[in-house]
Design a protein around this motif. Structure first.
Motif, PDB file in Angstrom:
ATOM      1  N   GLY A 237     -45.625  37.655   2.031  1.00  0.00           N
ATOM      2  CA  GLY A 237     -44.741  37.385   2.963  1.00  0.00           C
ATOM      3  C   GLY A 237     -45.097  37.885   4.473  1.00  0.00           C
ATOM      4  O   GLY A 237     -44.567  37.097   5.531  1.00  0.00           O
TER       5      GLY A 237
ATOM      6  N   LEU B 244     -37.793  36.319   1.556  1.00  0.00           N
ATOM      7  CA  LEU B 244     -38.332  35.064   1.021  1.00  0.00           C
ATOM      8  C   LEU B 244     -37.210  34.503  -0.411  1.00  0.00           C
ATOM      9  O   LEU B 244     -37.522  33.542  -0.764  1.00  0.00           O
TER      10      LEU B 244
ATOM     11  N   PHE C 250     -41.976  46.568   5.324  1.00  0.00           N
ATOM     12  CA  PHE C 250     -42.286  45.466   4.568  1.00  0.00           C
ATOM     13  C   PHE C 250     -41.107  44.988   3.851  1.00  0.00           C
ATOM     14  O   PHE C 250     -41.251  44.001   2.872  1.00  0.00           O
ATOM     15  N   HIS C 251     -40.110  45.710   3.524  1.00  0.00           N
ATOM     16  CA  HIS C 251     -39.044  45.283   2.806  1.00  0.00           C
ATOM     17  C   HIS C 251     -38.543  43.985   3.013  1.00  0.00           C
ATOM     18  O   HIS C 251     -38.227  43.035   2.520  1.00  0.00           O
TER      19      HIS C 251
ATOM     20  N   VAL D 165     -46.468  44.018  -6.721  1.00  0.00           N
ATOM     21  CA  VAL D 165     -45.994  43.903  -5.506  1.00  0.00           C
ATOM     22  C   VAL D 165     -46.710  43.549  -4.368  1.00  0.00           C
ATOM     23  O   VAL D 165     -46.282  42.837  -3.600  1.00  0.00           O
ATOM     24  N   THR D 166     -48.065  44.183  -4.405  1.00  0.00           N
ATOM     25  CA  THR D 166     -48.898  44.005  -3.331  1.00  0.00           C
ATOM     26  C   THR D 166     -49.021  42.593  -2.884  1.00  0.00           C
ATOM     27  O   THR D 166     -49.173  42.136  -1.563  1.00  0.00           O
TER      28      THR D 166
ATOM     29  N   PHE E 232     -37.272  45.938  -5.341  1.00  0.00           N
ATOM     30  CA  PHE E 232     -38.617  46.116  -4.397  1.00  0.00           C
ATOM     31  C   PHE E 232     -38.335  47.395  -3.778  1.00  0.00           C
ATOM     32  O   PHE E 232     -39.668  47.991  -3.512  1.00  0.00           O
TER      33      PHE E 232
ATOM     34  N   VAL F 102     -40.677  40.756   2.405  1.00  0.00           N
ATOM     35  CA  VAL F 102     -40.636  40.328   1.156  1.00  0.00           C
ATOM     36  C   VAL F 102     -39.221  39.747   0.623  1.00  0.00           C
ATOM     37  O   VAL F 102     -39.182  38.607   0.126  1.00  0.00           O
ATOM     38  N   THR F 103     -38.075  40.549   1.052  1.00  0.00           N
ATOM     39  CA  THR F 103     -36.675  40.004   0.439  1.00  0.00           C
ATOM     40  C   THR F 103     -36.377  39.073   1.314  1.00  0.00           C
ATOM     41  O   THR F 103     -35.333  38.178   0.951  1.00  0.00           O
TER      42      THR F 103
ATOM     43  N   LEU G 182     -47.040  40.026  -3.261  1.00  0.00           N
ATOM     44  CA  LEU G 182     -45.782  39.651  -2.612  1.00  0.00           C
ATOM     45  C   LEU G 182     -45.718  40.114  -1.121  1.00  0.00           C
ATOM     46  O   LEU G 182     -45.311  39.242  -0.125  1.00  0.00           O
ATOM     47  N   ILE G 183     -46.204  41.390  -0.837  1.00  0.00           N
ATOM     48  CA  ILE G 183     -46.264  41.746   0.469  1.00  0.00           C
ATOM     49  C   ILE G 183     -47.080  41.137   1.318  1.00  0.00           C
ATOM     50  O   ILE G 183     -46.844  40.881   2.572  1.00  0.00           O
TER      51      ILE G 183
END
Length: 463
Positions: free
Chosen positions: A182, A304, A297-298, A175-176, A317, A301-302, A178-179
């Protein structure tokens, strides 16, 4: 005989309604799949967590969600008061609800701002002013999102780096990255727009060489349209940023309101954990801020993912983002996720849907207009008018008090001179009324007293 023109006009409306029904169906299916994945093998633990829930915190969560919409309404009211004094709080609340509904049921939240512009138009705000408000809202929102995430990275860097991976079968997706992607993408967009706004050479370099290169390698299908869209975005950014800079007190107030709204919504996962005793049983301000910064951070990412409401991706997520914070307890994570998602998405979707359907000043335009292309068209159509109003506002703010008084004096005198002949206006100072000519009074005859008469009589005698 049926009217062929009427039949042609009804076809796009039917298609648009079917498309929105499809979007809602996608939201429901994606949400159901994410819930199934979250609850698979964790049903008993989740039910045990709900059995021991403290329901007063559920009421606090609902109150906080409503409060965040009230703050958003206040933000719209402050913006609208720059143009009119007749805009009311309940109108801002309805506009916020309409925007939330269409953002939830359109890919990439592309329809929210468009329908807000049309709602404000129905409420009596001109389209050019409504489009200006939408752009200013986006500028401050994106800027605050970047600022909050920078603070979050500085404070919770270890927790962000320790976010759990997404397991798909035997494949583990971290996940990192992606964070970081984003966050970097949003930061890059802000940097490019700012640089293109203040550097003419950099502006031309991006429009001609970068977009041209991306068109040659077939990443961009229509380079000319991409150039025009980017040019409109940059010019709108310049106009509305200049408008914000011309009114610093309003800008400071809006920054504070945006921070309150965003941190209130980001703190919902913490209160969901309090309801299930996952964060302890007592409120802790620092733990709440810690959870709010992680939750920031939610959205990075979302945002995107071009799925209506980020359905499915949002839930997955969330699970990975708070995996370590909630001790890896999948049952508690699934339970808090259900509370969080229901309070922040599903309940507002239903309530805002009713507002969008039955609000008296709901937008009269068809829902086919709810997309990014329509918003871009609105910005292009109102560009000249918004630029003139922005330049006028900046010029007015730069005038000194004495200069404003002088100009007002000249304006008043020029309007009065058309009706009656008046002397030329002074350069500054108060306006003096035209004085009426004073009639000369005739001197009254002086009556001689007896003493005077006796004195005059003695003058005839030579003594």
């Amino acid at each position: 005989m049926p009217n062929p023109e009427l039949a042609e006009n009804q076809k796009p409306k039917k298609k648009s309604k079917l498309r929105y029904l499809l979007y809602i169906l996608i939201v429901l299916i994606a949400t159901g799949l994410s819930l199934f994945i979250s609850l698979y093998g964790n049903t008993e633990a989740m039910m045990a967590a709900f059995a021991n829930a403290d329901w007063k915190w559920i009421l606090v969560i609902l109150a906080l969600v409503f409060f965040s919409y009230c703050v958003d309404a206040l933000i719209l009211v402050v913006f609208c008061r720059l143009y009119t004094r007749r805009y009311r709080f309940h109108q801002g609340l309805a506009t916020s609800a309409v925007g939330q509904f269409y953002s939830s049921v359109t890919p990439g939240a592309s329809g929210g701002q468009v329908m807000q512009v049309y709602t404000m138009k129905s409420q009596g705000v001109p389209v050019s002013n409504a489009a200006s408000i939408a752009v200013m809202w986006s500028i401050i929102y994106q800027s605050m999102l970047i600022i909050i995430d920078i603070i979050a990275l500085a404070i919770d860097w270890k927790d962000v780096m320790a976010a759990a991976s997404i397991d798909v079968g035997q494949v583990s997706l971290p996940v990192t990255p992606l964070i970081i992607f984003g966050f970097g993408l949003n930061l890059l967009v802000i940097f490019l727009i700012l640089s293109m706004s203040y550097s003419h050479k950099f502006h031309n370099f991006i429009l001609h060489y970068v977009i041209g290169f991306l068109g040659k390698i077939h990443i961009l299908k229509n380079p000319d349209r991409s150039r025009e869209n980017l040019r409109v975005h940059v010019e709108n950014f310049k106009i509305e940023l200049k408008r914000l800079q011309s009114n610093i007190p309003v800008l400071i107030l809006q920054v504070i309101l945006f921070f309150v709204m965003m941190m209130t919504r980001n703190s919902i996962p913490y209160f969901a954990g309090l309801a299930l005793n996952a964060w302890g049983s007592e409120f802790n301000f620092f733990e709440m801020m810690d959870a709010a910064f992680i939750s920031s951070f939610h959205q990075m990412v979302t945002g995107l993912v071009p799925i209506p409401g980020a359905a499915g991706i949002s839930e997955v997520f969330y699970n990975q983002l708070f995996f370590n914070k909630l001790g890896g307890d999948r049952g508690a994570i699934a339970a808090t996720q259900i509370i969080w998602r229901t309070a922040t998405f599903h309940i507002p979707l239903i309530v805002c849907g009713f507002v969008s359907a039955f609000y008296r000043s709901r937008p009269k335009e068809d829902i086919t207009y709810a997309n990014r292309k329509t918003m871009l068209t609105l910005q292009m159509e109102t560009f000249d008018e918004r630029r003139r109003s922005s330049d006028t506002m900046v010029e007015t703010r730069q005038l000194s008090r004495k200069e404003i008084q002088r100009r007002l004096t000249e304006t008043i005198y020029s309007s009065l001179e058309e009706e009656e002949e008046l002397p030329k206006a002074p350069s500054f100072g108060r306006i003096k009324k035209k004085e009426k000519p004073v009639k000369e009074k005739k001197p009254k005859p002086v009556k001689k007293t007896k003493k005077k008469e006796s004195a005059d009589a003695w003058e005839h005698w030579d003594i």
